[in-house]
Design an enzyme around this catalytic site. Sequence first.
Site, short mmCIF file in Angstrom:
data_model
loop_
_atom_site.label_atom_id
_atom_site.label_comp_id
_atom_site.label_asym_id
_atom_site.label_seq_id
_atom_site.Cartn_x
_atom_site.Cartn_y
_atom_site.Cartn_z
N ASP A 6 67.34 20.97 2.06
CA ASP A 6 68.60 20.51 2.63
C ASP A 6 68.27 19.99 4.03
O ASP A 6 67.09 19.83 4.37
CB ASP A 6 69.69 21.61 2.59
CG ASP A 6 69.45 22.74 3.57
OD1 ASP A 6 68.39 22.74 4.24
OD2 ASP A 6 70.32 23.63 3.69
N HIS A 7 69.30 19.76 4.87
CA HIS A 7 69.06 19.17 6.19
C HIS A 7 68.18 20.06 7.07
O HIS A 7 67.46 19.56 7.92
CB HIS A 7 70.39 18.89 6.88
CG HIS A 7 71.35 20.03 6.85
ND1 HIS A 7 71.99 20.43 5.69
CD2 HIS A 7 71.77 20.89 7.82
CE1 HIS A 7 72.77 21.46 5.95
NE2 HIS A 7 72.65 21.77 7.23
N ARG A 56 49.50 42.08 -18.93
CA ARG A 56 50.71 42.91 -18.95
C ARG A 56 51.94 42.21 -18.40
O ARG A 56 53.07 42.66 -18.62
CB ARG A 56 50.46 44.21 -18.16
CG ARG A 56 50.34 44.04 -16.66
CD ARG A 56 49.95 45.34 -15.98
NE ARG A 56 50.06 45.30 -14.54
CZ ARG A 56 49.16 44.74 -13.72
NH1 ARG A 56 48.08 44.16 -14.23
NH2 ARG A 56 49.33 44.76 -12.41
N HIS A 57 51.73 41.10 -17.71
CA HIS A 57 52.87 40.39 -17.12
C HIS A 57 53.56 39.44 -18.10
O HIS A 57 54.68 39.00 -17.84
CB HIS A 57 52.42 39.62 -15.87
CG HIS A 57 51.84 40.51 -14.83
ND1 HIS A 57 52.60 41.42 -14.13
CD2 HIS A 57 50.57 40.67 -14.43
CE1 HIS A 57 51.81 42.10 -13.31
NE2 HIS A 57 50.58 41.67 -13.48
N CYS A 105 65.40 25.51 2.29
CA CYS A 105 66.68 25.45 3.00
C CYS A 105 66.52 26.40 4.18
O CYS A 105 65.40 26.88 4.45
CB CYS A 105 67.89 25.76 2.12
SG CYS A 105 68.06 27.45 1.55
N THR A 143 67.50 29.59 4.99
CA THR A 143 67.02 30.93 4.64
C THR A 143 66.16 30.94 3.38
O THR A 143 65.51 31.94 3.09
CB THR A 143 68.22 31.86 4.34
OG1 THR A 143 68.94 31.28 3.24
CG2 THR A 143 69.13 31.99 5.55
N HIS A 188 51.91 37.39 -10.96
CA HIS A 188 52.72 38.32 -11.75
C HIS A 188 53.94 37.67 -12.39
O HIS A 188 54.35 38.08 -13.47
CB HIS A 188 53.21 39.47 -10.86
CG HIS A 188 52.12 40.39 -10.43
ND1 HIS A 188 52.36 41.56 -9.75
CD2 HIS A 188 50.76 40.33 -10.61
CE1 HIS A 188 51.20 42.18 -9.51
NE2 HIS A 188 50.22 41.43 -10.02
C1 RB5 Z 1 72.79 25.49 5.98
O1 RB5 Z 1 73.51 25.72 7.15
C2 RB5 Z 1 72.35 26.80 5.37
O2 RB5 Z 1 73.45 27.49 4.86
C3 RB5 Z 1 71.32 26.57 4.28
O3 RB5 Z 1 70.23 25.91 4.81
C4 RB5 Z 1 70.75 27.81 3.61
O4 RB5 Z 1 70.26 28.73 4.52
C5 RB5 Z 1 71.59 28.41 2.59
O5 RB5 Z 1 71.24 29.38 1.91
#
Ligand code: RB5
Length: 143
Positions: free
Chosen positions: A8-9, A132-133, A65, A67, A98
């Site tokens: 994403d951005h 095993r996986h 993204c 997070t 795994h």
């Molecule tokens: C964008 O602001 C943010 O929500 C996105 O990059 C991400 O972290 C979402 O899970």
Amino acid sequence: MKIAIASDHTGVKHKQEIINFLHSENIKVKDFGPENEKRVDYPDFAHLVAESVKSKEVDFGILFCGTGNGINMCANKHQEIRSALCWKKDIAQLSRLHNNANILTMPARFISFKEAKEITKEFIETKFEGGRHINRVNKIAIL
Ligand code: RB5
């Protein structure tokens, strides 16, 4: 090897660093965007990479993204996709060994370019351990 990539951005700069890294390793890349840091919705990009991996057009997918969570959740809605959220190279290694992960997702707001490259290298160079996986991985999908 061919890899599909998107973000994403928040992950555009990391995405470009990884594209450059993959090209330096002679790996083909399909870039699903975005091209700039104008605000976008991460699902629109995650689904494109997931479809590309699912259709076997590419060997692996890479997603960024902020997070890593949102884009990872979207990818994992697709049957046959095993997307692993990795912020350390050891986790990336284990996701291949795994879980036979086929998409690598990274949190752009929490890792450096250097870390992203190390994680990517580990992911693409590690083979599924099998054994095993296999049964466990076969039980992930809900049919
Ligand atoms: C964008 O602001 C943010 O929500 C996105 O990059 C991400 O972290 C979402 O899970």
